[in-house]
Design a protein around this motif. Structure first.
Motif, mmCIF file in Angstrom:
data_model
loop_
_atom_site.group_PDB
_atom_site.id
_atom_site.type_symbol
_atom_site.label_atom_id
_atom_site.label_comp_id
_atom_site.label_asym_id
_atom_site.label_seq_id
_atom_site.Cartn_x
_atom_site.Cartn_y
_atom_site.Cartn_z
ATOM 1 N N SER A 72 0.803 -1.066 0.226
ATOM 2 C CA SER A 72 -0.360 -0.283 0.304
ATOM 3 C C SER A 72 0.261 1.281 -0.022
ATOM 4 N N LYS A 73 2.072 0.970 0.069
ATOM 5 C CA LYS A 73 3.326 2.503 -0.634
ATOM 6 C C LYS A 73 4.063 2.596 -1.075
ATOM 7 N N LEU A 74 3.993 0.889 -1.878
ATOM 8 C CA LEU A 74 4.958 1.874 -3.782
ATOM 9 C C LEU A 74 4.026 1.855 -4.796
ATOM 10 N N LEU A 75 3.834 1.751 -5.437
ATOM 11 C CA LEU A 75 3.532 1.904 -6.892
ATOM 12 C C LEU A 75 4.679 1.598 -8.388
ATOM 13 N N ILE A 76 4.081 0.209 -8.820
ATOM 14 C CA ILE A 76 5.551 0.105 -9.735
ATOM 15 C C ILE A 76 4.696 0.372 -11.191
ATOM 16 N N GLU A 77 5.584 0.743 -11.998
ATOM 17 C CA GLU A 77 4.648 0.810 -12.809
ATOM 18 C C GLU A 77 5.925 0.403 -14.439
ATOM 19 N N ILE A 78 5.111 -1.026 -15.125
ATOM 20 C CA ILE A 78 5.998 -1.709 -15.770
ATOM 21 C C ILE A 78 6.036 -1.726 -16.868
ATOM 22 N N LYS A 79 7.219 -1.415 -18.292
ATOM 23 C CA LYS A 79 7.283 -1.068 -18.670
ATOM 24 C C LYS A 79 8.294 -1.837 -19.486
ATOM 25 N N SER A 80 7.607 -2.201 -21.175
ATOM 26 C CA SER A 80 9.131 -2.574 -22.083
ATOM 27 C C SER A 80 8.879 -1.795 -23.075
ATOM 28 N N VAL A 81 9.785 -0.680 -23.046
ATOM 29 C CA VAL A 81 9.773 0.055 -24.517
ATOM 30 C C VAL A 81 10.649 0.976 -24.937
ATOM 31 N N GLU A 82 11.107 0.659 -26.137
ATOM 32 C CA GLU A 82 11.991 0.989 -26.977
ATOM 33 C C GLU A 82 13.263 2.068 -26.099
ATOM 34 N N HIS A 83 12.138 3.127 -25.114
ATOM 35 C CA HIS A 83 12.476 3.815 -24.768
ATOM 36 C C HIS A 83 11.461 4.861 -24.394
ATOM 37 N N LEU A 84 11.432 5.624 -22.669
ATOM 38 C CA LEU A 84 10.105 5.612 -22.193
ATOM 39 C C LEU A 84 10.431 7.301 -22.141
ATOM 40 N N GLU A 85 9.383 8.016 -22.842
ATOM 41 C CA GLU A 85 8.832 9.403 -22.726
ATOM 42 C C GLU A 85 8.396 9.446 -22.027
ATOM 43 N N LYS A 86 8.737 11.481 -22.682
ATOM 44 C CA LYS A 86 8.092 12.143 -21.271
ATOM 45 C C LYS A 86 6.833 12.196 -20.513
ATOM 46 N N VAL A 87 5.898 11.963 -21.890
ATOM 47 C CA VAL A 87 4.566 11.237 -20.618
ATOM 48 C C VAL A 87 4.462 9.606 -19.833
ATOM 49 N N HIS A 88 5.799 8.556 -20.251
ATOM 50 C CA HIS A 88 5.217 7.798 -19.574
ATOM 51 C C HIS A 88 5.892 8.309 -17.832
ATOM 52 N N LYS A 102 3.178 8.097 -2.070
ATOM 53 C CA LYS A 102 4.220 9.322 -2.281
ATOM 54 C C LYS A 102 5.277 8.183 -2.967
ATOM 55 N N LEU A 103 5.010 7.120 -3.286
ATOM 56 C CA LEU A 103 6.793 6.618 -3.835
ATOM 57 C C LEU A 103 6.721 5.923 -4.932
ATOM 58 N N ALA A 104 7.154 5.814 -6.876
ATOM 59 C CA ALA A 104 6.577 4.590 -7.529
ATOM 60 C C ALA A 104 7.818 4.474 -8.050
ATOM 61 N N ILE A 105 7.788 3.225 -8.761
ATOM 62 C CA ILE A 105 9.385 2.804 -9.913
ATOM 63 C C ILE A 105 8.844 2.937 -10.806
ATOM 64 N N LEU A 106 8.959 3.439 -11.704
ATOM 65 C CA LEU A 106 8.980 3.044 -13.361
ATOM 66 C C LEU A 106 10.619 2.520 -13.759
ATOM 67 N N VAL A 107 9.913 1.660 -14.233
ATOM 68 C CA VAL A 107 10.886 0.145 -14.763
ATOM 69 C C VAL A 107 10.654 0.071 -16.013
ATOM 70 N N ASN A 108 11.532 0.633 -16.897
ATOM 71 C CA ASN A 108 11.758 -0.249 -18.860
ATOM 72 C C ASN A 108 12.229 -1.598 -18.760
ATOM 73 N N PHE A 109 11.730 -3.024 -18.563
ATOM 74 C CA PHE A 109 12.590 -3.881 -18.582
ATOM 75 C C PHE A 109 13.344 -4.222 -20.232
ATOM 76 N N ASN A 110 13.302 -3.355 -21.157
ATOM 77 C CA ASN A 110 13.705 -3.191 -22.616
ATOM 78 C C ASN A 110 15.300 -2.487 -22.659
ATOM 79 N N VAL A 111 15.951 -2.828 -22.188
ATOM 80 C CA VAL A 111 17.493 -2.195 -21.865
ATOM 81 C C VAL A 111 18.215 -3.261 -21.551
ATOM 82 N N ASN A 112 19.605 -3.105 -22.471
ATOM 83 C CA ASN A 112 20.802 -3.605 -21.454
ATOM 84 C C ASN A 112 21.340 -4.411 -20.719
ATOM 85 N N LEU A 113 20.907 -2.563 -20.087
ATOM 86 C CA LEU A 113 21.602 -2.447 -18.186
ATOM 87 C C LEU A 113 20.299 -1.704 -17.504
#
Length: 127
Positions: A72-88, A102-113
């Motif tokens: 109930s404290k951390l929002l996780i937003e998962i993406k798998s895109v070429e690159h994150l845009e400002k809108v994300h 209060k806190l979120a992790i935006l993660v894009n799994f479509n990266v090398n590292l």
């Protein structure tokens, strides 16, 4: 657990998933793996919970579904895109406000590292 403690766990999970599965899969695959890791660790979470949206005092039919909310404290937003845009990034901030988190992790799994794909977003001050 605090938001920061949950965020540390979330980053560890992202690293494990990325090193195991790699990049380029559908977001739903990463979400499923993330939920599985939370279950293994005994961490409470909601997957795809509906977040209501109010306009003035009217509940609107439309809203959004968060990918995962940890403890109930951390929002996780998962993406798998070429690159994150400002809108994300902007969207995640709006999600935080609407979900009153209060806190979120935006993660894009479509990266090398994976460290290049993880972004913290803050709404207000953390405990």
């Amino acid at each position: 657990m605090t938001e920061n403690e949950l965020a540390t766990i979330a980053v560890d999970i992202c690293y494990k998933i990325h090193t195991t599965l790699g990049s380029g899969l559908l977001e739903s695959v990463y979400e499923s793996a993330f939920a599985y890791e939370l279950e293994k660790r005994g961490i409470t979470y909601l997957r795809q919970p509906e977040i209501p949206v109010f306009y003035e005092d009217k509940l609107l039919d439309v809203g959004f579904r968060a990918d995962i909310i940890m403890g109930s404290k951390l929002l996780i937003e998962i993406k798998s895109v070429e690159h994150l845009e400002k809108v994300h990034h902007k969207t995640v901030i709006t999600y935080l406000k609407l979900a009153e988190i209060k806190l979120a992790i935006l993660v894009n799994f479509n990266v090398n590292l994976i460290r290049e794909g993880i972004h913290r977003k803050i709404n207000g001050e953390l405990e």
